[in-house]
Design an enzyme around this catalytic site. Structure first.
Site, short mmCIF file in Angstrom:
data_model
loop_
_atom_site.label_atom_id
_atom_site.label_comp_id
_atom_site.label_asym_id
_atom_site.label_seq_id
_atom_site.Cartn_x
_atom_site.Cartn_y
_atom_site.Cartn_z
N GLY A 125 -51.87 -1.34 -170.62
CA GLY A 125 -53.27 -1.71 -170.81
C GLY A 125 -53.51 -3.17 -171.07
O GLY A 125 -54.65 -3.57 -171.33
N CYS A 173 -74.64 2.20 -147.82
CA CYS A 173 -76.06 2.39 -148.14
C CYS A 173 -76.19 2.80 -149.60
O CYS A 173 -76.65 3.91 -149.93
CB CYS A 173 -76.68 3.43 -147.21
N GLY A 192 -49.23 -1.03 -165.79
CA GLY A 192 -49.71 -0.65 -164.46
C GLY A 192 -50.40 -1.83 -163.82
O GLY A 192 -49.81 -2.58 -163.05
#
Length: 380
Positions: free
Chosen positions: A213, A308, A243
């Site tokens: 983290g 969109c 990670g």
């Protein structure tokens, strides 16, 4: 750092949108972790980027894997990992995940009381503790807050260790992971201190896993000192699970300018958007954006994708030279949760990925075709 001409070459060869990775930065990030954490065992949190080429590179460097799904466990097995090289995590593990983890001899990170009765016989396990802290990151990235779905309370943890042992499992120790992209190192100190308070109830432990983290600019030596101190309280070996830290800066998303428009704001329209890089929409993440063209006076632009959806923005208020269709943009720090979160929403084909090794490009994932996207549909 990948030279600008190589970005242009990659986009010309493989098309855009395109994810590119710098092998030297991948190696440098791992070296920084090992320099800070010393002999701590390193497990890569695979969800950040599960490309098999990158996993093989980490495996050859002695890195293990933290897996949170059956598919990730299969990837770990595909690159030859097993035993103490694999952790199986997650708050709602499925039967197939328990079975696959047991077959590989993985260590399970137990996330709830009921899991003691769900583990395969004689499993190796860590108990995940939620320290109930407010941390300096987006709410969706905070996993150690009191309202988070992860882990057990500190008060439950000692009893969980005892219950695991009574059920015939190998209760190896404790685990904590408080979130991702955390900005304040004091958050980690508070979490590690909360675990250390459990020592009178738990006794010595084999392992203390302090997760990951860390923000990309984190003070790793400072965090490592606190982590080692916490592990020493238990006489435990230290494990870590980076990670995003390992792959974020190595990755760049290359996207071409489609056009511009001027309404209430200046919009630079690109061929990449939320389907290629979801983090800005999902977490409000800010990625550095660099123009790979030369120009004169700069103007401020919102970089908008083709979906969109009003939230389909890669960046806001970016100063850029006057663009033209076909110009190339580099969106940085995109190696983590970029390609791994890309989607086929709107039947868009997920992008190709390529690795730069300092001398040439290797295609490590081909671009999907529309036929790939619908191949699993019955009747296709």
């Amino acid at each position: 750092m990948i030279p600008r001409p190589q970005f242009l070459d990659a986009a010309a060869r493989f098309g855009t949108p395109l994810y590119v990775y710098d092998a030297a930065e991948l190696d440098a990030a791992l070296a920084r972790v090992r320099a800070a954490f010393g002999d701590a065992r390193v497990y890569y949190a695979m969800k950040a980027n599960p490309n098999l080429t990158l996993l093989r590179r980490m495996r050859s460097a002695g890195v293990g894997f933290e897996c949170v799904s059956a598919g990730e466990i299969a990837r770990a097995e595909q690159v030859g990992a097993g035993g103490d090289q694999v952790l199986v995590n997650g708050p709602a593990k499925l039967a197939e995940e328990y079975a696959a983890g047991a077959r590989l001899g993985a260590t399970f990170i137990v996330d709830r009381v009921e899991e003691v009765g769900l583990l395969p016989p004689r499993s190796r396990a860590l108990v995940r503790v939620n320290p109930a802290l407010s941390v300096s990151t987006h709410d969706h990235l905070a996993t150690g807050a009191a309202g988070s779905k992860f882990g057990v309370t500190p008060e439950q943890a000692p009893g969980m260790l005892s219950a695991l042992r009574e059920a015939g499992h190998d209760a190896r120790g404790l685990h904590v992971h408080i979130g991702s992209a955390i900005r304040n190192a004091a958050d980690f100190s508070a979490a590690f201190a909360r675990l250390a308070e459990l020592r009178p109830q738990t006794g010595n432990l084999e392992v203390l896993d302090v997760g990951g983290g860390w923000g990309v600019d984190a003070d790793l030596p400072g965090i490592a000192r606190e982590a080692r101190a916490a592990a020493s309280v238990f006489g435990a070996a230290l494990w870590v699970e980076p990670g995003r830290y390992l792959v974020a800066r190595a990755g760049t998303l290359l996207t071409r300018v489609v056009g511009t428009k001027h309404t209430g704001r200046n919009f630079l329209l690109t061929d990449a958007g939320m389907t290629e890089l979801l983090r800005p929409m999902l977490y409000g993440a800010a990625h550095p954006v660099t123009a790979l063209w030369d120009g004169g006076a700069r103007e401020t632009w919102d970089v908008a994708g083709p979906a969109c959806e009003s939230g389909d923005l890669l960046a806001r208020d970016v100063p850029l030279p006057e663009p033209a269709p076909g110009d190339l943009l580099a969106v940085g720090e995109a190696g983590a949760y970029g390609a791994s979160m890309s989607s086929t929403y709107l039947t868009r084909s997920r992008p190709a990925e390529a690795l730069w090794d300092g001398s040439g490009w290797t295609l490590i994932r081909r671009r999907e075709t529309p036929q790939d996207v619908w191949a699993a549909e019955v009747g296709a």
